[in-house]
Design an enzyme around this catalytic site. Sequence first.
Site, PDB file in Angstrom:
ATOM      1  N   LYS A 195       3.324  16.618  32.444  1.00 16.93           N
ATOM      2  CA  LYS A 195       4.060  15.521  33.041  1.00 16.93           C
ATOM      3  C   LYS A 195       5.430  15.571  32.817  1.00 16.93           C
ATOM      4  CE  LYS A 195       0.725  11.792  33.123  1.00 16.93           C
ATOM      5  NZ  LYS A 195       0.813  11.529  34.541  1.00 16.93           N
ATOM      6  N   SER A 225       7.582   7.597  36.620  1.00 24.80           N
ATOM      7  CA  SER A 225       7.241   8.602  37.922  1.00 24.80           C
ATOM      8  C   SER A 225       7.618   8.108  39.148  1.00 24.80           C
ATOM      9  CB  SER A 225       5.569   8.960  37.901  1.00 24.80           C
ATOM     10  OG  SER A 225       5.435   9.489  36.599  1.00 24.80           O
ATOM     11  N   ARG A 285       1.058   3.429   4.153  1.00 29.47           N
ATOM     12  CA  ARG A 285       1.308   2.424   5.109  1.00 29.47           C
ATOM     13  C   ARG A 285       0.742   1.225   4.301  1.00 29.47           C
ATOM     14  NH1 ARG A 285      -2.150   4.271  10.309  1.00 29.47           N
ATOM     15  NH2 ARG A 285      -1.464   1.989  11.025  1.00 29.47           N
ATOM     16  N   HIS A 328     -10.267  12.427  15.730  1.00 31.63           N
ATOM     17  CA  HIS A 328      -8.818  12.758  14.896  1.00 31.63           C
ATOM     18  C   HIS A 328      -8.381  11.397  14.040  1.00 31.63           C
ATOM     19  CE1 HIS A 328      -6.516  11.842  18.821  1.00 31.63           C
ATOM     20  NE2 HIS A 328      -6.352  10.903  17.910  1.00 31.63           N
ATOM     21  N   HIS A 329      -8.881  10.379  14.255  1.00 32.84           N
ATOM     22  CA  HIS A 329      -8.304   9.074  13.453  1.00 32.84           C
ATOM     23  C   HIS A 329      -9.039   9.198  12.105  1.00 32.84           C
ATOM     24  CE1 HIS A 329      -6.063   7.062  16.564  1.00 32.84           C
ATOM     25  NE2 HIS A 329      -6.951   7.624  17.407  1.00 32.84           N
ATOM     26  N   HIS A 344      -9.106   4.970  20.709  1.00 30.67           N
ATOM     27  CA  HIS A 344      -8.034   6.288  21.473  1.00 30.67           C
ATOM     28  C   HIS A 344      -8.044   5.938  22.923  1.00 30.67           C
ATOM     29  CE1 HIS A 344      -5.155   9.156  20.234  1.00 30.67           C
ATOM     30  NE2 HIS A 344      -5.592   9.577  21.942  1.00 30.67           N
ATOM     31  N   SER A 349     -12.419 -10.019  29.250  1.00 35.13           N
ATOM     32  CA  SER A 349     -11.564 -10.125  30.160  1.00 35.13           C
ATOM     33  C   SER A 349     -10.879  -8.924  30.716  1.00 35.13           C
ATOM     34  CB  SER A 349     -10.134 -10.873  29.478  1.00 35.13           C
ATOM     35  OG  SER A 349      -8.923 -10.347  30.180  1.00 35.13           O
ATOM     36  N   SER A 350     -10.962  -7.800  29.853  1.00 36.48           N
ATOM     37  CA  SER A 350     -10.383  -6.621  30.105  1.00 36.48           C
ATOM     38  C   SER A 350     -11.471  -5.870  30.946  1.00 36.48           C
ATOM     39  CB  SER A 350     -10.068  -5.602  28.781  1.00 36.48           C
ATOM     40  OG  SER A 350      -9.246  -6.027  28.156  1.00 36.48           O
ATOM     41  N   THR A 362      -0.143  16.260  29.003  1.00 36.90           N
ATOM     42  CA  THR A 362       0.991  15.649  28.907  1.00 36.90           C
ATOM     43  C   THR A 362       2.213  16.451  28.892  1.00 36.90           C
ATOM     44  OG1 THR A 362      -0.263  14.706  27.125  1.00 36.90           O
ATOM     45  CG2 THR A 362       2.173  14.119  26.934  1.00 36.90           C
ATOM     46  N   TRP A 386      -5.356  -3.961  11.960  1.00 39.89           N
ATOM     47  CA  TRP A 386      -5.768  -4.189  13.268  1.00 39.89           C
ATOM     48  C   TRP A 386      -7.130  -3.431  13.754  1.00 39.89           C
ATOM     49  CZ3 TRP A 386      -6.018  -1.454  18.060  1.00 39.89           C
ATOM     50  CH2 TRP A 386      -5.596  -0.034  18.094  1.00 39.89           C
ATOM     51  N   HIS A 435       0.540  -8.443  13.738  1.00 40.30           N
ATOM     52  CA  HIS A 435       1.743  -7.529  14.628  1.00 40.30           C
ATOM     53  C   HIS A 435       1.100  -6.736  15.284  1.00 40.30           C
ATOM     54  CE1 HIS A 435       4.814  -5.283  15.448  1.00 40.30           C
ATOM     55  NE2 HIS A 435       4.431  -4.162  14.914  1.00 40.30           N
ATOM     56  N   ASP A 471      -4.662  -9.052  48.649  1.00 44.76           N
ATOM     57  CA  ASP A 471      -5.001  -9.406  47.455  1.00 44.76           C
ATOM     58  C   ASP A 471      -5.946  -8.526  46.957  1.00 44.76           C
ATOM     59  OD1 ASP A 471      -5.384 -11.088  45.340  1.00 44.76           O
ATOM     60  OD2 ASP A 471      -5.087 -12.861  46.107  1.00 44.76           O
ATOM     61  N   TYR A 502      -4.188   5.443  25.276  1.00 46.67           N
ATOM     62  CA  TYR A 502      -3.671   5.930  26.894  1.00 46.67           C
ATOM     63  C   TYR A 502      -3.817   4.633  27.738  1.00 46.67           C
ATOM     64  CZ  TYR A 502      -4.656  10.382  24.555  1.00 46.67           C
ATOM     65  OH  TYR A 502      -4.752  11.566  23.950  1.00 46.67           O
ATOM     66  N   GLU A 554      -7.753   3.308  24.216  1.00 46.14           N
ATOM     67  CA  GLU A 554      -6.768   2.321  24.386  1.00 46.14           C
ATOM     68  C   GLU A 554      -5.361   2.759  24.403  1.00 46.14           C
ATOM     69  OE1 GLU A 554      -7.239  -0.780  24.864  1.00 46.14           O
ATOM     70  OE2 GLU A 554      -5.255  -1.459  24.057  1.00 46.14           O
TER      71      GLU A 554
END
Lengths: 203, 608
Positions: free
Chosen positions: B338, B275, B457, B309-310, B260, B176-177, B335, B147, B83, B112, B264, B262
Amino acid sequence: MSVHAEAIEEGHGTGSLGVPNLKLAMWAFLGSECMFFGSLIGTYFFYHDHSLAGPLPKDVFSIGITSISTFLLLMSSLTMALGVDAMRRGKALRSRNFVWGTALLGLTFVGFQVFEFHHFVTEKGLTLATSLFGSSFYVMTGFHGAHVTVGVIWLSIVGWMIHKGHFGQEKAINVEVSGLYWHFVDIVWIVIFTFVYLLEFAK
Amino acid sequence: MASIADFARAPAPTYHMARPPKTGLMDWLTTVDHKKIGILYGLSGLFYLLVGGLEALLFRIQLAVPDNDFLTGEQFNGLVTMHATTMVFLAVMPIIAAISNYFIPLMIGARDVAFPRMNAFSFWTFLFGSLLLNSSFLFGGAPNAGWFGYAPLTGSQYSGSGIDFWWTGLAMLAISSMVAGVNFIVTILNMRAPGMTLMRMPVLVWMILVIQFLLAFSFPPITVGLILLGFDRTFGTVFYQVSMGGDPQLWQHLFWLFGHPEVYVLILPSMGIVSEILPVFTRRPLFGHHAVIFSGVAIGFMGFGVWGHHMFTVGMGPIADAAFASTTAIVGIPTGVKIFNWLGTLWGGKITFPTAMLFAVSFIPMFTIGGLSGVMHSSPPIDLQQHNSYFVVAHFHYVLVGGALQGLFAGVYFYLPKITGKLLSEKLGKVHFWVFLAGMNLTFFPQHFLGNHGMPRRIYTYPADAGWNTDNMLGTIGVILMATATLVMVYNILTSWKKGKPAGNDPWDASTLEWMTTSPPPVHNFDFTPVVLSERPLWDHKRTPGFEIPVPETSESIHMPSNSWRPMLISVCILLIMVGLLTHLWPLCIVAALGIVAGVYLWVTEPA
């Protein structure tokens, strides 16, 4: 032709920044590669002196032999720069010779690495599975060697394209971009040789 | 006064390709058109959104009542792992890629992307990687180590072949990324229309630019982590072998140094979409346009300094904990800037509420809830209490569902009319919005309390007397509501595509370049080269009396890149290398590697 109609030709135009797309792409890619090799070299040092079994770096490294291969790789950056310069000035054959010469020097470096790995495995008993040193050393230098190999193939093709007359002065960017990659691979080796090999003997 | 109708009346120029264009299925398989690749990404992302949702639905049924045996623990772990992996890599990222692909060239006034064939290569590599990952369900079971795949749980002594599919599939997604990141960095920096300075680019383009840097620079660490894992499992290295001195923290650092940024990558595009949408439906310019851009850049930049922080519970030591705590808290500042600017845009605006605007406005409070619980986690002592509890699940689902996904839904309702040329049904859209919002809050809000009441969890069942029954039942009902709402959206998309009301070029009276061309746009995007004089070029055209229309380039035929099957050929070879690694068929790896060399040679010698 408008700015972007030209720039769309797969990177041969000079776009909004005044830099060819291909060159900008190579710089971005090399930035990404810095993180890649940074992680591999970081892994090596994360595990430095953590191995539970020998042999240790000092037992296997031969500075003399590796210095020769390092010298050859450094010289290949010189021939690469001369090849790029020749193409910019429109001297295609001279450029082809330097590009192929660079590929040959790179191939020699890979040959030294194959010899080194073979020597470490058979004579010194250091394999991928021996210790954290074996794992992190082989994977780090192996991926560098793979990058050199890719560079050798790339430069051989570039040399071939010059030989066949496909790349002239107007496509010097193709030679220049392969040169950027080659210098980067060279610089990574300077870091590895200095910090992984030489520093072992600094104390 | 120049009106948009004038552009449509201009005689359309022709375009040409080096080879005759293909038609039908062959065209889709060999396309290098950023719009078609965008649609392919969008359809794949939508498909995987449903797959990831189905996986969530299954394990929520398991968790609905205590002591349930609907799923085994093994199946539960597999579904939870898939998931998360599916939603992050195969649903949200491709939908972002769809919007970037389709709209970045339109928004900056380009024909293009910088490297159209590389763009096709990114898509096929993503698609084959995602299929490889999901084929694990058929061959020996899904990956089930979470994950984040913490070592040493992913080692061969603890985990089966599912992990092999996981690391090879993710490695393909990483390739790919990275390639897409390089391609879009060049596109955005170098392919802008005349007058489109960096500070005149739409905020969405800016946010996409930031995430391309995040993709290009944050994927290599996880690629290395996955390579080390693959070597451990395939070639017997000892990187994560504790008995050989290996340190599980190595994986955690490599993973979260990617993980992390990721996060963002997932949220910044939605911030960009919001926006773009708020100014259109408040009829006023974005409040603090430059501040919104700079705060997005700041978030992306700081994203590389907060991964620890993880790992507060790992025991990195007080200095590392303190450093990561402060950087994490500081990310809250841009943040907050914004959020302040979005509120400033709404303030005093002539607000209308089509579905796109509903999602965009609801993004703000929902994301803020997730952001606030995130700031709570920046404090190590508090994090130690909340770590691995449902409080964390509530936190990141408010950010990723209430934030990222709602922003993308807003984008679907706002941008899809440009792609299909048809408006979506507002009635169904509003059903989608309200049912989804209710379901989301029903599922994730109680999880804050579940976490604080001690529910960890990743447990597949729980005892009846733990006091978690009601909140879990609410969560399952909420997921059913979200699934229903999503199906309503899919129905809405399909029916409107067939028989929706025509959208016209500019259904929202918007201000950016993509609304200046037809819906759907022609192959060459614009019949003329747009000239940009402000942050709101289309409003200039529509509202400045006597504004000169740029002269259409009718005199010359526009050269467009031809279809090519090289990108897919190389992607197939990469897939074969991964299959060879999975099955230990080394000759296959070698043949496929030679295939890549041949493919690259054919690529560079192919006439554009």
